[in-house]
Design a protein around this motif. Structure first.
Motif: not given
Length: 339
Positions: A137-146, A182-189, A291-298
């Motif tokens: 579900d996490f990757w389906n959401d992250v990958g949608e429209g990418l 991975v359940r957090d919508p903010g982290f997915r974004t 200000e935007a989260p980088g690689y280590d945070d995402t």
């Protein structure tokens, strides 16, 4: 001890490591009765009875139930079967306690609430199928429209947590953190934004292409592990063994762009390795200042937690990289110097 080799209950208790009241209890429970009882009512035990008392004490210290001990004594089960069944129970209890400890440690660190305690308990109690669905579900959401090359998100999806049947407390704590992320919508974004920014331009799309990803995660990774092994063995970068390992890696890297490993290509690669630590520091500093989260945070955080859950977290090699890259650069340049 009497002439007949019989011991009074006090001696039997002392020799078996039990209290007198425990010896009486096991007799009244029908487990180990005295060998004989005198006319005056004194209970006497022979060596065999004392040995059985000691055996019962050992089983009781292992939390074996009286009914199971009785079945063993009466021949309804074997010691092997009894211990095997009891071991399975103890191992289940151990896994349960380990999961509880992971939840409690996380709650203490985060000063969690009752609601969070319930959530974390659900997370560690998930079945394999539920964990798989959560990651999908996490990757389906992250990958949608990418907007990235075809198959790139599917490759990212393969790097997923597999919690072992008997996880350590560290693995459970990593799973709790990962599952919450991975359940957090903010982290997915944030992960989606990082992937879009990193892999949507021309250079990024090249890095996300199938040949490049295959090199990073498969052939190139294996070849670099060989290089690191040679380096850690203390080989000179000019030694035949070092030259062979570094050349194999360099040839595979050059093949990504259909470029032969000519001397000028080796030189350019050597320059790249020497500059890499500085570039990595600059990128890290820019991400820290932004200000935007980088690689280590995402995505980097996702990967590091997956590695811990799977029990193959890499060693911290940040301090190693500058020295290793200098060593590789010297190995690449060695043939040019005639060494």
């Amino acid at each position: 001890m009497s002439d007949q080799g019989l011991y009074p209950i006090g001696d039997a208790a002392r020799r078996s490591g039990l209290s007198v009241s425990a010896v009486r209890f096991y007799a009244e429970a029908g487990l180990i009765e005295p060998t004989t009882v005198t006319e005056t009512g004194h209970r006497l035990y022979d060596i065999d009875a004392i040995a059985r008392l000691e055996f019962v004490r050992t089983l009781r210290e292992l939390d074996t139930g009286l009914d199971d001990i009785r079945r063993l004594i009466e021949g309804e089960t074997t010691l092997h079967d009894l211990l095997t069944a009891h071991l399975a129970i103890v191992e289940r209890q151990e896994r349960t306690l380990r999961a509880r400890r992971a939840v409690l440690r996380t709650l203490v660190k985060q000063r969690g609430t009752v609601a969070r305690a319930a959530l974390m308990h659900r997370l560690v109690s998930m079945s394999d199928e539920e964990r798989e669905r959560l990651i999908d579900d996490f990757w389906n959401d992250v990958g949608e429209g990418l907007d990235v090359p075809d198959g790139f998100v599917d490759r990212l999806r393969t790097m997923r947590p597999v919690l072992p049947e008997d996880p350590t407390a560290t693995q459970l704590e990593a799973w709790i953190e990962l599952a919450e992320l991975v359940r957090d919508p903010g982290f997915r974004t944030e992960v989606r934004a990082h992937l879009r920014e990193t892999y949507s331009d021309d250079l990024g799309r090249t890095m996300a292409s199938e040949p490049f990803q295959e090199f990073i995660h498969s052939s190139g990774s294996r070849l670099m592990e060989e290089v690191i092994a040679v380096y850690r063995a203390g080989e000179s970068p000019r030694s035949p063994r070092a030259q062979e390992a570094v050349t194999r890696f360099a040839e595979a890297a050059a093949a990504l762009s259909d470029t032969p490993l000519a001397p000028h290509v080796r030189e350019r690669m050597a320059d790249g390795f020497l500059q890499a630590p500085g570039l990595l520091r600059e990128i890290a500093e820019e991400e820290a200042a932004g200000e935007a989260p980088g690689y280590d945070d995402t995505y980097g955080r996702y990967l590091s937690l997956v590695a811990v859950v799977n029990g193959n977290a890499p060693e911290e090699e940040q301090d190693l990289l500058p020295v290793l890259y200098t060593w590789i650069a010297e190995a690449l340049r060695a043939p040019l110097t005639g060494a």
